[in-house]
Scaffold this active site. Structure first.
Site, short mmCIF file in Angstrom:
data_model
loop_
_atom_site.label_atom_id
_atom_site.label_comp_id
_atom_site.label_asym_id
_atom_site.label_seq_id
_atom_site.Cartn_x
_atom_site.Cartn_y
_atom_site.Cartn_z
N ASP A 1 1.39 -14.96 77.33
CA ASP A 1 0.27 -14.73 78.25
C ASP A 1 -0.64 -15.95 78.32
O ASP A 1 -1.28 -16.20 79.34
CB ASP A 1 -0.61 -13.55 77.80
N ASP B 1 6.04 -16.72 81.11
CA ASP B 1 5.70 -15.36 81.54
C ASP B 1 5.98 -15.33 83.04
O ASP B 1 5.27 -15.96 83.82
CB ASP B 1 4.23 -15.06 81.24
N THR C 1 1.38 -8.07 85.94
CA THR C 1 2.39 -7.22 86.59
C THR C 1 1.77 -6.05 87.34
O THR C 1 2.23 -5.67 88.41
CB THR C 1 3.41 -6.72 85.53
N ILE D 1 5.77 -13.03 85.43
CA ILE D 1 4.64 -12.50 86.20
C ILE D 1 3.59 -12.05 85.19
O ILE D 1 3.78 -11.05 84.49
CB ILE D 1 5.02 -11.30 87.10
N ASP D 2 2.50 -12.80 85.09
CA ASP D 2 1.38 -12.35 84.26
C ASP D 2 0.42 -11.63 85.19
O ASP D 2 -0.12 -12.24 86.12
CB ASP D 2 0.71 -13.53 83.55
N GLU E 1 8.70 -13.34 78.16
CA GLU E 1 8.19 -11.98 77.95
C GLU E 1 9.30 -10.93 78.01
O GLU E 1 9.31 -10.01 77.22
CB GLU E 1 7.11 -11.65 79.00
P1 2AM Z 1 1.32 -8.71 81.83
O1 2AM Z 1 0.76 -8.46 83.16
O2 2AM Z 1 2.38 -9.78 81.82
O3 2AM Z 1 1.78 -7.44 81.15
C1 2AM Z 1 -4.42 -8.34 81.01
O4 2AM Z 1 -5.29 -7.65 80.21
C2 2AM Z 1 -3.42 -9.14 80.21
O5 2AM Z 1 -2.81 -8.35 79.19
C3 2AM Z 1 -2.30 -9.65 81.06
O6 2AM Z 1 -2.08 -10.99 80.73
C4 2AM Z 1 -1.11 -8.74 80.73
O7 2AM Z 1 0.16 -9.35 80.89
C5 2AM Z 1 -1.38 -8.44 79.27
N1 2AM Z 1 -0.83 -7.16 78.85
C6 2AM Z 1 -0.58 -6.13 79.62
N2 2AM Z 1 -0.12 -5.07 78.93
C7 2AM Z 1 -0.07 -5.44 77.67
C8 2AM Z 1 0.32 -4.78 76.46
N3 2AM Z 1 0.77 -3.53 76.44
N4 2AM Z 1 0.24 -5.46 75.34
C9 2AM Z 1 -0.21 -6.71 75.34
N5 2AM Z 1 -0.59 -7.39 76.46
C10 2AM Z 1 -0.53 -6.76 77.62
CA CA Z 2 1.78 -11.44 80.47
#
Ligand code: 2AM
Ligand code: CA
Length: 256
Positions: free
Chosen positions: A209, A81, A86, A83-84, A65
């Site tokens: 993700d 990923d 975050t 930290i999924d 990511e």
């Molecule tokens: P992340 O925490 O690694 O950013 C939650 O709805 C999911 O959407 C999580 O897996 C998150 O991953 C992802 N996500 C968060 N922000 C995003 C963005 N701007 N575009 C696409 N995916 C996103």
């Molecule tokens: Ca993610």
């Protein structure tokens, strides 16, 4: 595939997340955009995963990511990923995961999703089933939407994507027993695989993700499609269920 390597790698990465969260400061947060945040820990954990994978498999490609694609022109590509979830990590909430998948010739063949605060290690190898902490898991047997507990997410809203998920959300909620929102697509998929959730849907996700979570759901006997019922996920949206409620949920989500 070396199953022990994947589990140990995820465990070590999760331990870094937990250790760093104790001393975590707001100064280590950067804004990728107004609502898309990244921490120094995301970067540190991704760098750690990359160095461990590259040391053991120097010829493999790696897609992550934070740093993008390291293209080694290999049939094997690791999709990570660090930290999924975050936002949960930043808030001190427990629902974040480390997600690691291995793709061979375009097919995910192994994956782990590890939620370190919850102590839940989900792992799968293609053709060998899926496990939670080394115990076999399967999807739920819930056959009616009204008996189901579902989850979803709103990545699309952060992206400003239209149509957003709010229409689908308001159509689905009145038809199900209950709903949860966890903020980690990888965790949602792992919980569908373990039968803790009956289904999950979301759009605007990226391959990192969902790569490991998709294999978990497949190996636990579940079903995954894009919003039209095809296999173009996550680009075409993602619906993941126990199979039994799949079409009912998919049709509600897309208003067919
Ligand atoms: P992340 O925490 O690694 O950013 C939650 O709805 C999911 O959407 C999580 O897996 C998150 O991953 C992802 N996500 C968060 N922000 C995003 C963005 N701007 N575009 C696409 N995916 C996103
Ligand atoms: Ca993610």
């Amino acid at each position: 595939m070396n199953h022990a390597f994947l589990n140990e790698l995820a465990e070590a990465a999760g331990a870094i997340c937990v250790a760093e969260s104790a001393s975590f400061k707001e100064v280590s947060i950067e804004y990728k955009s107004a609502r898309d945040l990244v921490t120094s820990v995301d970067k540190k954990v991704e760098a750690y995963l990359r160095s461990r994978i590259a040391a053991k498999f120097p010829n493999h490609s790696i897609l992550g990511e934070e740093q993008g694609l390291l293209d080694k022109q290999s049939d094997s590509c690791w999709i990570i990923d660090p930290i999924d979830g975050t936002n949960s990590y930043i808030q001190g909430l427990p629902g974040y995961t480390v997600s690691i998948a291995l793709q061979r010739k375009g097919e995910i063949v192994a994956g782990v999703v590890y939620a370190p605060v919850l102590g839940q290690m989900f792992s799968a190898e293609r053709g060998k089933g899926a496990c939670l902490n080394n115990n076999r898991i399967t999807v739920s047997g819930t056959s009616k939407l009204i008996d189901s507990v579902l989850s979803s997410g709103f990545a699309c809203i952060r992206e400003g994507f239209q149509p957003d998920n709010l229409g689908a959300f308001s159509r689905v909620i009145p038809k199900v027993r209950d709903f949860r929102r966890h903020g980690s697509a990888a965790l949602d998929l792992a919980w569908v695989a373990a039968g803790k959730l009956d289904g999950y849907w979301e759009q605007c996700l990226n391959i990192y993700d969902v790569a490991a979570g998709v294999l978990l759901v497949q190996e636990a006997g579940g079903m995954l499609t894009d919003y039209r019922g095809g296999i173009d996920y996550p680009a075409g949206g993602l619906v993941a269920t126990n199979g039994l409620i799949h079409e009912q949920l998919r049709k509600l989500v897309v208003e067919e």
